[in-house]
Design an enzyme around this catalytic site. Structure first.
Site, PDB file in Angstrom:
ATOM      1  N   GLU A   1      88.653 -24.685  21.977  1.00  0.00           N
ATOM      2  CA  GLU A   1      88.984 -23.675  21.016  1.00  0.00           C
ATOM      3  C   GLU A   1      88.262 -24.270  19.596  1.00  0.00           C
ATOM      4  OE1 GLU A   1      91.762 -20.965  21.072  1.00  0.00           O
ATOM      5  OE2 GLU A   1      92.497 -21.371  22.990  1.00  0.00           O
TER       6      GLU A   1
ATOM      7  N   ASP B   1      91.907 -14.512  20.128  1.00  0.00           N
ATOM      8  CA  ASP B   1      92.239 -14.256  21.323  1.00  0.00           C
ATOM      9  C   ASP B   1      92.289 -12.801  21.898  1.00  0.00           C
ATOM     10  OD1 ASP B   1      93.540 -16.732  21.281  1.00  0.00           O
ATOM     11  OD2 ASP B   1      95.513 -16.115  21.217  1.00  0.00           O
TER      12      ASP B   1
ATOM     13  N   ASP C   1      94.091 -26.488  22.645  1.00  0.00           N
ATOM     14  CA  ASP C   1      94.153 -25.698  21.458  1.00  0.00           C
ATOM     15  C   ASP C   1      93.873 -26.161  20.058  1.00  0.00           C
ATOM     16  OD1 ASP C   1      94.384 -22.944  20.307  1.00  0.00           O
ATOM     17  OD2 ASP C   1      96.056 -22.447  21.329  1.00  0.00           O
TER      18      ASP C   1
END
Ligand SMILES: *[C@@H]1O[C@H](CO)[C@@H](O)[C@H](O)[C@H]1NC(C)=O
Ligand SMILES: *[C@@H]1O[C@H](CO)[C@@H](O)[C@H](O)[C@H]1NC(C)=O
Ligand SMILES: *[C@@H]1O[C@H](CO)[C@@H](O)[C@H](O)[C@H]1NC(C)=O
Length: 419
Positions: A201, A229, A168
């Site tokens: 990401e 998301d 992330d």
């Protein structure tokens, strides 16, 4: 029969698309031999979030018990056989501090056996284990980040037997740190010598500042999130589809074996989508060559949602070995027609009814207007795969296909050339 004028129209449409999408492929993919077709598995985030309250909610908290139960069900309930192989942990698995040697550690109460033992368990079921970390100083939920620890974390994951890393981009102060961090982690994973799918990401976090360099991202990641998301709502799925079609000129050509655009998890089997909306998500995720990560409770899933997620024909489209991502071909009177080239000159075509009121609406497709005018030349066999399977028979090049689509629903076809 089509008039000459109509035919010219189709030829023109074909050539415009050819310029946009039949571009030169061959951008180098991350060379780890993985995700040759889009990764398939289960990921805890959308359904289980950061529930760490195992005292009050022992069955729904992020714990080894949850993953062991999912592993058991993935095997016993046909998920593994359908192709869902990666069982993936998202945020909130960690303890709040690294250990005395600077290594990440799992929360000792919720993962008493540690990740290594969980990996053994998952592997013993013939599945693979995914884990989560962050390029910055903290994970999105505030657990230790990997900044300054890329090598030790990569090595820790490899030593534990991890097979996929979702990385992330929270708590990262500069774009340079972000981009360098993704590259460094990719190289660190490679140096471990273990085959680990790298799920990024990167473009999602770069996009607010400048255009992501997809040529570069593809060299370091097996798939990459571009957009927000997913949440358990139709609004969210629609936004993802709109974003994907609006940006298709940038993202479609870059996808291929080893590197995929990731529109985020499948929320089929949860609370937010009607049946037709679930069909739309499954059909379009197949058209988009998206990684298929379910995020649902496999202990409590309806037979209907299960059959949709395990639909062999639709999964075969998603996993087609040609590895070309599909795209929105045209939008017309509140219908969208999407198509995807498949191996052996076959095509997948999806027609979405965007209208959110009324009943089923009819749409008629000239078979010459899909599949770059050649899918059905001189003839083709058409099968409707969703919402229910129906063999529609043989079609000639000049024929039309009439279909009826529920509001917010999608009809998915497979066109097989009969040359
Ligand atoms: C590491 O990268 C090299 C070359 O880029 C590749 O040949 C090798 O298979 C990679 N190893 C792993 C474990 O991904
Ligand atoms: C992490 O925190 C340190 C100390 O505050 C800072 O120097 C560094 O730039 C931060 N790194 C990232 C990626 O935000
Ligand atoms: C994108 O990255 C590639 C590969 O590193 C590089 O060759 C190219 O110049 C970059 N493009 C831009 C616009 O920066």
């Amino acid at each position: 029969m089509m008039s000459q004028g109509q035919r010219l129209g189709y030829v023109f449409e074909f050539s415009v698309l050819a310029l946009v999408f039949w571009g030169v492929p061959g951008t180098r993919a991350l060379d780890n031999g993985l995700s040759i077709t889009p990764t398939m598995g289960w990921l805890h985030w959308e359904r289980f979030l950061c529930n760490v309250n195992c005292l009050q909610e022992p069955d729904n908290c992020i714990s080894e018990q949850l993953f062991m139960q999912m592993a058991d069900l993935m095997v016993s309930d046909g998920w593994k056989d359908a192709g869902y192989q990666y069982l993936c942990i998202d945020d909130c698995w960690m303890a709040h501090t690294r250990n005395s040697k600077g290594k990440l550690q799992a929360d000792p109460k919720r993962f008493p056996g540690g990740i290594e033992r969980l990996a053994h368990y998952v592997h013993s079921k013939g599945l693979k284990l995914g884990i989560y970390a962050d390029v910055g100083n903290k994970t999105c939920a505030g657990y230790p980040g990997s900044f300054g620890h890329y090598d030790i974390d990569a090595k820790t994951f490899a030593d534990w037997g991890v097979d996929l890393l979702k990385f992330d981009g929270c708590y990262c102060d500069t774009l340079t740190h972000l981009v360098d961090g993704y590259k460094k982690m990719s190289l660190a994973l490679n140096r471990t010598g273990r085959s680990i799918v790298f799920s990024c990401e990167w473009p999602l976090y770069v996009r607010p500042f400048h255009k992501p360099n997809y040529t570069e991202i593809r060299q370091y990641c097996n798939h990459w999130r571009n957009f927000d998301d997913v949440s358990d709502s139709w609004q969210s799925v629609k936004q993802i589809l709109d974003w994907s079609s609006s940006n298709q000129a940038t993202i479609v050509d870059i996808a291929g074996p080893g590197g995929w655009n990731d529109p985020d998890m499948l929320i089929i089997g949860n609370y937010g989508l009607s049946w037709d909306q679930q069909v739309t998500q499954m059909a379009l995720w197949a058209i988009m060559a998206a990684p298929l990560f379910m995020s649902t409770d496999l202990r409590h899933i309806s037979p209907q949602a299960k059959a949709l997620l395990q639909n062999k024909d639709v999964i075969a489209i998603n996993q087609d070995p040609l590895g070309k991502q599909g795209y929105l071909l045209r939008k017309y009177h509140n219908f969208e027609v999407w198509e995807r080239p498949l191996s052996r000159l076959a095509w997948a075509v999806a027609v979405r009814n965007l209208q959110e009121l009324g009943g089923p609406r009819s749409y008629t497709i000239s078979v010459t207007s899909v599949g770059r005018a050649v899918a059905c030349k001189p003839a083709c066999f058409i099968t409707q795969l969703l919402p229910v399977k129906k063999e529609l028979g043989l079609f000639e090049w000049t024929s039309t296909l009439k279909t009826k689509i529920n509001p917010v629903g999608t009809v998915l076809f497979q066109i097989t050339n009969q040359a």
